[in-house]
Design an enzyme around this catalytic site. Structure first.
Site, PDB file in Angstrom:
ATOM      1  N   ASP A 201       0.793  -1.229   0.000  1.00 38.26           N
ATOM      2  CA  ASP A 201       0.000   0.000   0.000  1.00 38.26           C
ATOM      3  C   ASP A 201       0.820   1.271   0.000  1.00 38.26           C
ATOM      4  O   ASP A 201       0.302   2.357  -0.274  1.00 38.26           O
ATOM      5  CB  ASP A 201      -0.932   0.011   1.211  1.00 38.26           C
ATOM      6  CG  ASP A 201      -1.985  -1.073   1.093  1.00 38.26           C
ATOM      7  OD1 ASP A 201      -1.979  -1.770   0.078  1.00 38.26           O
ATOM      8  OD2 ASP A 201      -2.809  -1.206   2.006  1.00 38.26           O
ATOM      9  N   HIS A 224      -0.573   4.656   1.042  1.00 41.07           N
ATOM     10  CA  HIS A 224       0.088   5.069   2.281  1.00 41.07           C
ATOM     11  C   HIS A 224       1.235   6.051   2.086  1.00 41.07           C
ATOM     12  O   HIS A 224       1.929   6.384   3.029  1.00 41.07           O
ATOM     13  CB  HIS A 224       0.583   3.836   3.048  1.00 41.07           C
ATOM     14  CG  HIS A 224      -0.526   2.995   3.584  1.00 41.07           C
ATOM     15  ND1 HIS A 224      -0.324   1.821   4.261  1.00 41.07           N
ATOM     16  CD2 HIS A 224      -1.871   3.162   3.522  1.00 41.07           C
ATOM     17  CE1 HIS A 224      -1.500   1.307   4.606  1.00 41.07           C
ATOM     18  NE2 HIS A 224      -2.446   2.098   4.160  1.00 41.07           N
TER      19      HIS A 224
END
Ligand code: NAG
Ligand code: NAG
Ligand code: NAG
Length: 376
Positions: A201, A224
């Site tokens: 992510d 992220h």
């Protein structure tokens, strides 16, 4: 949960080597039995092409002509014992993994290059068909495999990855481990923002032992953000130093630029990092150092990180934070962050002043810094 839509160009230690060679070999995988646009397995033909190339002296090109090729097997392209001086791997255009995720469940990586010295991988879409695995993970009803990384490079040197697309990976999109002189450019990474945590992510995740890394012109989001870490999971860990991230944009990401370490004993080290000319469009944590990572507070004796962080510069970082704390430095109680520099920062929250949070962090400011720093 998540995501990733990135166009990235990482340049890890510049330079592409150009080899001057006497011979030039060209292998078309269709001539070796690969079947475009069909359900038949093309993995044997790809393996055969690699084997012939590996045995050829000089520079070689493996061409995967137009079409979609079904690759229901994990491929391992090893450069061990190869005669070739340089291999060009040209894909036009798609390698497709089986949507039945159990087929690859015992492999770590779908397409792996290892012990290769001198490789250019260009064009092509790596479609890992991850949606069924995400559904399995999301449903929570059955035991699902961890998933495979789509594309991996291990123990290799002088690698150029050019203009490829990674689609719907089950886990990480592209992994680069124990490699030197890798140049990644014009890469697109894409998966649904609603996919469960694929462990991939972070738009870019920078692990222990990374040095002389240059990253520029990335568009990242959702996901992220760009992360150094997690570091400090183990007691002995190679240092991260000389990392630059510049002229990049983060859109609706969880973090912008993050340095993250476990709250565990470690001799890990991060130094000489520059984050420069970055635009944050509603990042939750545009600037963050988090040295207290310990999911479920398990296996973190004393919950204090041994990782030493020093000489990190944040220069010209602007726009908006989706939370009120735009700058967060939560450093180790044992080793304070040292030499943190904030230069010309302008981050707001809902068009109002945002704030900073500091724990065990020493640094200095230059120019106009908003929110105000809280070094202590
Ligand atoms: C390619 O070479 C590897 C290693 O020598 C061998 O195991 C494999 O069977 C070969 N595959 C093909 C299709 O020639
Ligand atoms: C890929 O296929 C397209 C369409 O046939 C063609 O125009 C292009 O030249 C091909 N690219 C390569 C690198 O072979
Ligand atoms: C740091 O990395 C850059 C490339 O990103 C390189 O040009 C420079 O020489 C490196 N500096 C040191 C001290 O290694």
């Amino acid at each position: 949960m998540k995501i990733i839509i990135v166009t990235l160009s990482i340049i890890l230690v510049i330079l592409n080597l150009k080899f001057v060679t006497a011979t030039y070999n060209y292998y078309d995988v269709v001539n070796l039995g690969a079947k475009p646009n069909s359900n038949s397995d093309s993995s044997k033909a790809l393996e055969a092409a690699w084997n012939i190339t590996c045995d050829s002296t000089g520079e070689s090109t493996i061409h995967i002509p137009e079409g979609e090729y079904f690759v229901p097997k994990s491929l391992k392209f090893s450069g061990k014992g190869c005669q070739s001086s340089k291999i060009n791997f040209v894909i036009n255009r798609t390698l497709k993994a089986p949507s039945d995720f159990r087929v690859l469940q015992n492999s770590k990586t779908w397409v792996l290059f290892e012990h290769v010295n001198g490789l250019t991988l260009s064009g092509g879409v790596f479609d890992a068909a991850g949606a069924k695995l995400w559904n399995c993970k999301r449903s929570g009803k059955e035991a699902c495999p961890r998933g495979v990384e789509s594309l991996g490079f291990v123990n290799s040197q002088n690698i150029e990855i050019n203009g490829i697309t990674s689609l719907d990976s089950q886990l990480y999109h592209i992994g680069i481990d124990d490699c030197q002189n890798v140049n990644v450019k014009g890469v697109t990474i894409s998966a649904s923002g609603h996919s469960p945590n694929t462990d991939g992510d972070d738009c870019i995740s920078i692990g222990p032992g990374t040095k002389i890394l240059w990253i520029q012109d990335i568009t990242c989001g959702p996901g992220h953000g760009i992360s150094i870490g997690s570091l400090g999971k183990t007691l002995h860990e190679a240092k991260v130093h000389n990392v630059t991230v510049q002229t990049s944009t983060f859109i609706n990401t969880e973090n912008g630029v993050r340095i993250k370490s476990w709250g565990r004993p470690s001799d890990g080290f991060v130094s000489d990092v520059v984050f420069q000319h970055l635009t944050m469009e509603n990042a939750q944590n545009p600037i963050i150092i988090d040295q207290n990572y310990c999911p479920n507070h398990k296996d973190c004796p004393g919950e204090v990180s041994g990782v030493r962080i020093s000489d990190v510069t944040y220069d010209d970082i602007h726009e908006s934070s989706s939370t009120s704390i735009a700058v967060k430095f939560d450093c180790s109680r044992k080793h304070r962050c040292l030499g943190i520099k904030l230069k010309n920062i302008k981050l707001t929250h809902e068009n109002k002043q945002a704030s900073s949070f500091c724990n065990n962090c020493e640094g200095s400011t230059f120019g106009n810094v908003q929110p105000k720093s809280c070094f202590n």
